[in-house]
Design a protein around this motif. Sequence first.
Motif, PDB file in Angstrom:
ATOM      1  N   THR A 126      -0.459   3.162   4.762  1.00  0.00           N
ATOM      2  CA  THR A 126      -0.974   4.605   4.270  1.00  0.00           C
ATOM      3  C   THR A 126      -0.263   5.682   5.116  1.00  0.00           C
TER       4      THR A 126
ATOM      5  N   LEU B 254       1.878   9.094   3.289  1.00  0.00           N
ATOM      6  CA  LEU B 254       1.039  10.451   3.439  1.00  0.00           C
ATOM      7  C   LEU B 254       1.340  11.409   4.946  1.00  0.00           C
TER       8      LEU B 254
ATOM      9  N   VAL C 179      -8.113   9.501   3.046  1.00  0.00           N
ATOM     10  CA  VAL C 179      -7.352   8.624   3.084  1.00  0.00           C
ATOM     11  C   VAL C 179      -7.145   8.133   4.531  1.00  0.00           C
TER      12      VAL C 179
ATOM     13  N   SER D  47      -0.558   4.291  -1.951  1.00  0.00           N
ATOM     14  CA  SER D  47      -1.361   5.376  -1.276  1.00  0.00           C
ATOM     15  C   SER D  47      -0.705   6.841  -1.980  1.00  0.00           C
TER      16      SER D  47
ATOM     17  N   ILE E 142       0.631  -1.056   0.003  1.00  0.00           N
ATOM     18  CA  ILE E 142      -0.045  -0.129   0.001  1.00  0.00           C
ATOM     19  C   ILE E 142       0.825   1.302  -0.010  1.00  0.00           C
TER      20      ILE E 142
ATOM     21  N   SER F 145      -4.082  -0.898   5.873  1.00  0.00           N
ATOM     22  CA  SER F 145      -4.475   0.331   6.499  1.00  0.00           C
ATOM     23  C   SER F 145      -3.481   1.231   7.001  1.00  0.00           C
TER      24      SER F 145
ATOM     25  N   GLY G  61      -3.797   9.127  -2.407  1.00  0.00           N
ATOM     26  CA  GLY G  61      -3.698  10.585  -1.695  1.00  0.00           C
ATOM     27  C   GLY G  61      -4.111  11.617  -2.797  1.00  0.00           C
TER      28      GLY G  61
ATOM     29  N   CYS H  27      -8.652   4.963   6.783  1.00  0.00           N
ATOM     30  CA  CYS H  27      -7.430   3.867   7.146  1.00  0.00           C
ATOM     31  C   CYS H  27      -7.451   3.705   8.773  1.00  0.00           C
TER      32      CYS H  27
END
Length: 333
Positions: free
Chosen positions: A125, A129, A88, A76, A72, A122, A80, A92
Motif C-alpha cells: 500500500t 498511496l 490505510v 489499495s 495490493i 501491508s 484509499g 498497514c
Amino acid sequence: MTPSEAKPVDSLSTLGTHPLLGVAGVLLGAMIATCTGRLLSVGLADLRGALHLGVDEASWVNTSFNASMMFIGPFSVYLGGLLGPRRVLLCCAVIFTGISAVLPFCHSLGALIVLLILAGLSAGTFYPLTLSFVLRSLPIRYVLLGIAMYSIDVVFTTEMAQAWESFFMENLSWRWIFWNGAILTPLMIFLIYFGIPRKPMPATRTEQPAPSWRGFLYASLGAALLYIVLDQGQRLDWFHSALILGLTVVGVFLLLSAIVRHFLLPNPLVNYRFLMRRNTLLLTLVLIIFRFVMLATVVALPSFLGSVRGFRPLQEAPSICTWNRRDGSDAPN
C-alpha cells in the motif's frame, strides 16, 4: 476580497510543517517497501543458508512477497478511496512493523511464506498511496519536484540495497534483512500520524456510482498471478508447466474481466480517458524504458556474478561499479 484571500495558495509557505512531515513519511514508506523487496532478493542465498532451504523452496520467498505487493497495489486505490490514505497507511505500517519484527524467528517455510504474504500486502500500500498523497499535498509548482523525489527515493534504495545487505551480513546478522523494515517503519508511522491530517470518512457522491471492490479485486488478482508466472516461469520451464499455463490463463481472464466490468459498470475511482491521454501514455513509456534500463545493474549483472562467478553481494557491488565505468568491451574479472 481580503488580503488573506488574495494571497496565492501556490506557495510552499502555505503548507506549514505537518504536510511536509506527511510527504516525508510517505516517501520513507516507498523506500521501506523497495528496500525490503531488494534485500530479500539480494540476500536470498544467505536466507537459504540460515533457514536450510533448497533452491526451489527458497524461490517462493521473493515470489510470495512481491506477488502480494502486486496484488495490493491496484486494490489499495480502492481502500484509499474508501477509508482515506491516512487510515490505510497507519494500519498497514503497524502490521508491517510487527511482521518484520517476528519474521527472523520463523523457521518453518510454510509459516515464513504466510508472514511474507501478509508483509507484502501491508507494504504494497505504500507505493500508490505515497504518490497520490504527494500529488494532492504539494502546490502545483512543486508537484514535479515531489515526483522527482519519489523517483530518486525508489532508484536510490534499489541500487543501495546490495550494499546494505553486505553490511548486515558482514557486521550484524541475516535477521536484519527483516529488522531493517521493523526499525524504519515506526519513524514512518510517526511522520504520517503528525503529518497527514485527520479527515472524516470519504463520502460517496450521489451523482456517481458507488466504488466497487470487485473490479479492483479482479485487476489485483490478475496482476499478481501474472507476476508469479514471470517470476517462476524460468524455473518451471514456462508453458511446459501446468501451473504456469493455468496461472497465465486465469490472470489474463481476470484482467480482461476487470476492463469489461469497468465499461459496463463504471467505477468513479478509475478514469480510463485520463490514462489514454498523450502525456500519460508518454510518461508510461518513459517509465517502462527506465525500468528496463535499470535491469542491467539491478538484475542482469548481479545474477551473472552471483550465479556464474559465485560472487557474494559484498563482492558484487565493487565489480558492478567497475563494470559501469568501462566501455563494456570486456567482462568484469
